[in-house]
Design an enzyme around this catalytic site. Structure first.
Site, PDB file in Angstrom:
ATOM      1  N   SER A   1       0.110  -3.991  11.495  1.00 42.13           N
ATOM      2  CA  SER A   1       1.522  -3.728  11.784  1.00 42.13           C
ATOM      3  C   SER A   1       2.322  -5.011  11.966  1.00 42.13           C
ATOM      4  O   SER A   1       3.115  -5.136  12.890  1.00 42.13           O
ATOM      5  CB  SER A   1       1.661  -2.836  13.023  1.00 42.13           C
TER       6      SER A   1
ATOM      7  N   THR B   1       5.917  -7.127   7.910  1.00 43.86           N
ATOM      8  CA  THR B   1       7.347  -7.414   7.831  1.00 43.86           C
ATOM      9  C   THR B   1       7.700  -8.596   8.724  1.00 43.86           C
ATOM     10  O   THR B   1       8.532  -9.431   8.376  1.00 43.86           O
ATOM     11  CB  THR B   1       8.164  -6.171   8.233  1.00 43.86           C
TER      12      THR B   1
ATOM     13  N   SER C   1       6.171  -3.321   1.076  1.00 40.15           N
ATOM     14  CA  SER C   1       6.221  -4.738   1.434  1.00 40.15           C
ATOM     15  C   SER C   1       6.886  -5.580   0.345  1.00 40.15           C
ATOM     16  O   SER C   1       7.619  -6.514   0.642  1.00 40.15           O
ATOM     17  CB  SER C   1       4.805  -5.267   1.715  1.00 40.15           C
TER      18      SER C   1
ATOM     19  N   VAL D   1       6.713  -0.265  13.114  1.00 32.11           N
ATOM     20  CA  VAL D   1       7.354   1.046  12.943  1.00 32.11           C
ATOM     21  C   VAL D   1       6.498   1.981  12.079  1.00 32.11           C
ATOM     22  O   VAL D   1       6.850   3.120  11.873  1.00 32.11           O
ATOM     23  CB  VAL D   1       8.778   0.876  12.364  1.00 32.11           C
ATOM     24  N   GLY D   2       5.350   1.504  11.622  1.00 32.53           N
ATOM     25  CA  GLY D   2       4.588   2.279  10.648  1.00 32.53           C
ATOM     26  C   GLY D   2       3.427   3.083  11.191  1.00 32.53           C
ATOM     27  O   GLY D   2       2.796   3.835  10.449  1.00 32.53           O
ATOM     28  N   GLU D   3       3.091   2.907  12.476  1.00 31.86           N
ATOM     29  CA  GLU D   3       1.963   3.699  12.988  1.00 31.86           C
ATOM     30  C   GLU D   3       2.117   4.173  14.418  1.00 31.86           C
ATOM     31  O   GLU D   3       1.473   5.140  14.829  1.00 31.86           O
ATOM     32  CB  GLU D   3       0.625   2.959  12.808  1.00 31.86           C
TER      33      GLU D   3
ATOM     34  N   ILE E   1       0.835  -1.208   0.000  1.00 36.33           N
ATOM     35  CA  ILE E   1       0.000   0.000   0.000  1.00 36.33           C
ATOM     36  C   ILE E   1       0.865   1.252   0.000  1.00 36.33           C
ATOM     37  O   ILE E   1       0.409   2.338   0.334  1.00 36.33           O
ATOM     38  CB  ILE E   1      -0.956   0.009   1.205  1.00 36.33           C
TER      39      ILE E   1
END
Lengths: 337, 789
Positions: free
Chosen positions: B528, B531, B490, B733-735, B486
């Site tokens: 989340s 990964t 990824s 780590v993305g939100e 998105i």
């Protein structure tokens, strides 16, 4: 996407455009840059049967006339205005006011005349009405006012948000208007009716042809400020333009024009505050007082989520600073000479 | 072998060139012949009964091919949450009444946009207007207009409760009694939205027994499950195709009515149907984030040690359950992870109001919870005469700590992040400076800190990811993964892992992704965990292919597997480099001698592999994850004390993401969150009045531009590592990094001005009001001290 049918004509001359507009009796609209008109059509706030495109008419380059005034074609793109070496040198406040309009893409399309002729704005008005605020408000020819439900039918408290108009009024500029019977010339200030329902003093078949700005006399200085939340890509909370004429001592004000935009149905000149400066030495206290008087007298309409009190605070502080910057500019120029 | 060639490197994004050259195909770009345009008729009322719908005039309009209302559906409900306690509660089109402005009532398909628009105007509805309620505390009061019946297990004294979460540990009353200092505060947040640039868009095409769907989403398997359910089709009859996605931030997880409508209209007409939401629709009818009211009572010892905390969270959850009951569960989690709190009582209420339905938005409640707790933390510290760093260090979780839900912090912890953030920002030297000795002029600088923690990969449908790695006979590899890119990268990360495990180049790895028919199931890009979960599945799949390569090579080369090394699509003998085989040769040998085995590796993974259950949304019982990321963030702001205008000047983020597989992608996440948080802090607000949206456009909903972006520095606290052939642990780590920085900005405004803000956004108006109140208070003190004794 514009979801209704309309006709499209391309005019080769402004005269031809005026003739087409006259023939359609109010069902036609002139299309210049389209940055205000096309969103209005997309939202169906306006549904013209004919668009008369002016895109085939090449604007004349800005020129200095014999009396030192500058003439700018109304079809001049805002990007041209902000980047024109001549405009920046002779009328820097105009270049500055064009520079703060929208974003670069808007300025590449938008024109001077279009900017002056933009519609008034209101959060309830500036959106599609498929399922929100469906019943037309006074502005859309209906029978209600969403933000001010107690307003009488002839009262529309929308705000006129051009960044350029306040600068031109401060500069004492005029507009040349082309109609069926020829050309007339009025002060830019007189272009605005103060009526949100019909903010411009233009008839259906009239088009702006040019803007004329008188030559600056020695001792002229200016200040301009647009209050915003994010500093770009937005209309102003308030727009402030100041033109001062200073005596040879560099401190005594011999003439002052102050214009506040974006907080009323048209740009507002606080005449009493202007007069309070004329003949006086411009010190901190006097500028502070003029700014405070202005914020009161202008009586800003709460708009776009900003309260009246906050707009008054904003105008008071930023107008004082704008006056001070104008004075400082005069001193810097003097020092640079 | 220990040296890594791809993992840990900032390799170029796989999707980058196609995106910047405009070749990437988004849903709107997919063209099928004879496609019809779908449009949705939406409610003009926040709460009203539908007495009658007449679609006959719309149906009769030439060019209209189908019109549907709820009568044309199977009446199967769906919900963000679908559990026994919280059964699905929403129909795909309104039945009997509408509960928010913009709710979907009918849908139609027509030959073009103008016909569709005209047809919408020809649908007649007779209404009975019902009283509506918009503020959660009003809606909770008995006698408030009933939007939906109270949840059967909700306390009887309230109304419109969609769900509750309650939990406690320790003895809260004893804790407060033992505290030296107790304070109680209330915090609120504005309504914000995701701001994805690609609008919601769906193209559906029914082919006699198969529904093909292209839709902008965050996870194709969730979409398939929900869409198949409401259409009453087997999963095998619904295929969600891959497209590029132009941003989501939490707003494209759940089933949306337009996805059903496009599908159903295609099934009825036999033609492809496309529905694209306008930006106005997205702002005024689609889902936003959830504004929380948080009441927090905290007790501490003199030295700042937390003793007791009681939290009451009230969520303005909108007109259906949405993710409202999830956010009140998560709010508990965002409370308990960062600091040790021996006695805690938490209660959360998700309250129906006549607003649009809510969705997760990046952080899913964390920004609001951390803003509240971290603001109060600073207030407590000041009252006790402790600095903001010391009080946080005193309470911060250390590695190896057991959390109240049975989870463990493992090698992570907040203390190291706080210490490093304090050091790198020179925090203690800067804090309080401008208030102690105000500089000339009207600009004041302030510094503030905020801490946060976030879980990764928590179990929620479809819970696990699988990956298939197919070796091509030239030694390159095709990866089949359900993971959807998105914009987070990824496909790049998965490629890095596969390239590393197989010792092949990045260009040798090609990804087939996010297609429900051709790729294995995947958890989706919204918990989340991609990964960690999909990444480990990819590592395992590539690892199995590698093991097969080694096995065949070992047989052909007559060498022990332990003595073989892989490098650049070659197998070498460790002791005799002359002894080698190319992958091409190995694969040919495998086909020849292993009954045609072309070498395919499979992998699968999920969080907490030995825990069968989900945590309970109602009681918080049950384990959550093995991956907690911790962070401390410092903000430096500048405030004009005459105008109240404030801006973020500099941000520092110290985070523990385990280890970065792609440092540049991590940095992108950090910067993106700083930008989003400063929008939250200073600019963005969806303005509503009586359930109608006042600013449904990019002009009046102000997201930050590049010019508003502050300097953003970051540092990793590396707690984990990657070894080829070994499971690894990466963390969120993305939100999570959108939260501490929001609190830090609030604390920094206080540091600059002395104005404590209890609600976001930190508008100029609020800051000015705060400064005036301070001035007034100071005057009062002065005049009191002047009074004769």
């Amino acid at each position: 996407m514009i979801l209704f049918d309309f006709d499209y004509e391309r005019a080769d001359t402004l005269e031809q455009a005026v003739a087409l507009l006259a023939r359609l009796q109010g069902d036609a609209r002139a299309l210049a840059g389209g940055t205000d008109l096309l969103p209005g059509m997309r939202m169906e706030n306006i549904r013209p049967g004919l668009l008369v495109s002016l895109s085939g008419i090449e604007p004349e380059a800005p020129q200095v006339l014999a009396d030192g005034s500058i003439r700018i074609d109304a079809l001049t793109r805002l990007a041209t205005l902000e980047n024109s070496e001549l405009v920046r040198r002779v009328v820097p406040m105009l270049a500055q006011s064009a520079h703060v309009v929208g974003g670069n893409q808007i300025r590449q399309m938008g024109t001077l005349g279009g900017n002056l002729c933009q519609e008034v704005r209101c959060l309830h008005l500036d959106q599609k009405h498929d399922y929100q605020f469906v019943a037309p408000c006074y502005k859309r020819g209906g029978t209600c006012c969403y933000p001010f439900p107690r307003n009488a039918p002839e009262v529309c408290w929308s705000v006129y948000m051009s960044d350029i108009a306040p600068a031109l009024i401060a500069l004492n500029a005029q507009v040349e208007i082309l109609g069926e019977t020829g050309t007339r010339r009025i002060d830019v200030e007189a272009l605005f009716t103060g009526n949100g329902l019909k903010p411009l003093a233009l008839s259906q078949a009239e088009l702006l042809r040019a803007v004329l700005i008188p030559a600056a006399a020695p001792g002229f200085t200016w200040g301009f400020h647009k209050s915003t939340v994010r500093g770009g890509l937005e209309f102003g909370m308030a727009v402030l333009a100041v033109a001062l004429q200073l005596a040879e001592d560099g401190r005594t004000c011999t003439d002052a024009r102050i214009v506040v935009g974006a907080v009323r149905e048209g740009p507002v000149r606080p005449v009493a505050a202007e007069r309070s400066l004329i003949g006086k030495t411009l010190d901190e206290e006097r500028m502070e007082q003029a700014a405070a008087d202005t914020s009161r007298v202008v009586n800003p309409l709460p708009h776009h989520g900003f309260s009246k009190r906050h707009l008054m605070d904003n105008i008071r502080v930023h107008l004082r600073r704008t006056l001070a910057r104008a004075l400082q500019r005069a001193r810097d120029q003097e020092a640079g000479r | 072998m220990s040296e890594l060639n791809y993992v840990g490197k900032s390799v170029k994004r796989k999707d980058g060139p196609d995106k910047v050259t405009g070749k990437a195909v988004y849903t709107q770009d997919v063209r099928l012949p004879n496609t019809l345009i779908g449009r949705i008729l939406r409610s003009p009322h926040p709460h009203a009964r539908i007495l009658r719908i007449d679609t006959s005039r719309a149906r009769a309009l030439p060019g209209v091919k189908a019109v549907i209302t709820v009568e044309d559906t199977k009446g199967i409900k769906h919900g963000f949450v679908e559990t026994p306690r919280y059964p699905p509660d929403q129909e795909v089109l309104a039945r009997g009444k509408v509960v928010h402005v913009g709710e979907e009532i009918a849908a139609l398909a027509a030959v073009d946009q103008i016909t569709a628009q005209k047809a919408l105007g020809l649908i007649d509805i007779e209404w009975e207007i019902l009283p509506a309620v918009f503020e959660p505390e009003d809606a909770m009061r008995p006698g408030a207009p009933e939007i939906h019946p109270n949840h059967p297990k909700a306390p009887r004294e309230f109304a419109n409760i969609g769900g509750t979460t309650e939990t406690q540990w320790g003895d809260i009353e004893k804790g407060f009694a033992e505290s030296d200092y107790v304070r109680e505060d209330r915090f609120e947040c504005q309504l914000r939205t995701h701001g994805y640039l690609e609008p919601h868009v769906t193209l559906a095409h029914w082919e006699s027994d198969k529904l093909n769907v292209w839709t902008s989403s965050m996870g194709v398997f969730v979409k398939r499950a929900k869409l198949a359910k409401v259409l009453d089709l087997p999963y095998s009859s619904v295929r969600i195709h891959k497209t590029y996605v132009g941003g989501t931030f939490g707003g494209k997880i759940d089933l949306y009515s337009h996805e059903y409508c496009a599908s159903r209209l295609s099934m009825i007409t036999g033609r492809p149907v496309q529905i694209t939401a306008s930006r106005e629709e997205i702002f005024s009818a689609y889902r936003h984030a959830q504004p929380l009211i948080l009441e927090i009572k905290t007790g501490v010892k003199k030295d700042g040690t937390l003793v007791a905390q009681r939290i009451r969270a009230i969520n303005n959850a909108g007109a259906f359950r949405g993710s409202g009951v999830v956010v009140i569960f998560l709010a508990w989690g965002f409370t308990m992870i960062p600091y040790r709190i021996p006695n805690l009582k938490y209660e959360g209420f998700s309250v129906y109001t006549n607003h649009t339905v809510r969705a997760p938005q990046r952080g899913h409640g964390a920004p609001k919870v951390r803003f509240a707790i971290e603001s109060q933390m600073d207030m407590i510290a000041e009252a006790l005469g402790i600095d903001p760093i010391t009080i946080r260090m005193r309470n911060a979780r250390e590695p190896g700590e057991q959390l109240p839900n049975g989870d463990n912090t493992h090698r992570g912890g907040l203390a190291a992040c706080v210490a490093l953030a304090a050091e790198k920002s020179d925090f203690l030297a800067k804090v309080g400076r401008d208030r102690a000795s105000p500089p000339k002029g009207t600009l004041r600088r302030g510094i503030g800190i905020g801490a946060s923690a976030y879980m990764g990969g928590t179990l929620i449908y479809p819970n696990g990811s699988a990956v298939i790695v197919k070796m091509n006979d030239d030694g390159s590899a095709i990866v089949l993964t359900g993971a959807i890119d998105i914009g987070q990268g990824s496909e790049t990360v998965i490629s890095q892992i596969v390239a590393e495990e197989l010792s092949i180049g990045m260009d040798d790895v090609k990804i087939i992704s996010s297609d429900t028919d051709t790729t294995p199931q995947d958890i989706g890009a919204w918990i989340s965990g991609m990964t960690y979960v999909t990444g480990n599945a990819a590592r395992q799949a590539a690892g199995r292919a590698r093991e097969k390569l080694l096995q065949v090579a070992s047989e052909k080369m007559g060498a022990e597997v332990e003595n073989l090394v892989l490098k650049d699509k070659m197998v070498y003998h460790r002791l005799n480099p002359e002894l080698k085989m190319s992958y091409r040769e190995v694969i040919a040998a495998s086909v020849a001698t292993h009954r045609g085995d072309t070498i395919i590796g499979e992998g699968f993974w999920r969080t907490m592999r030995d825990e069968p259950t989900h945590p309970s949304l109602a009681t918080t019982k049950g384990r959550w994850t093995e991956n907690y990321a911790f962070s401390a963030q410092v903000a430096e702001v500048e405030v004009d004390i005459e105008t109240g205008e404030a801006r973020l000047v500099k941000a520092l983020t110290v985070h523990d993401c385990g280890f970065p597989i792609n440092p540049q992608l991590v940095k992108g996440q950090v910067d993106g969150q700083i930008s989003m948080a400063l929008g939250h802090a200073f600019m963005e607000e969806v303005l509503t009045k009586d359930g109608y949206t006042l600013n449904p456009n990019w002009l009046d909903y102000r997201m930050p531009t590049i010019h508003n972006m502050a300097i953003s520095e970051d540092a990793d606290v590396i707690t984990e590592q990657y070894r080829v052939g070994q499971p690894y642990r990466t963390k969120e780590v993305g939100e999570g990094l959108i939260s501490g920085i929001l609190a830090a900005m609030g604390n920094a405004v206080y540091d600059a001005t002395g104005v404590r803000l209890y609600s976001t956004p930190f508008s100029a108006e609020k800051i000015l009001a705060g400064l005036r109140a301070l001035e007034y208070a100071a005057k009062k003190v002065r005049s009191a001290s002047k009074a004769p004794a």
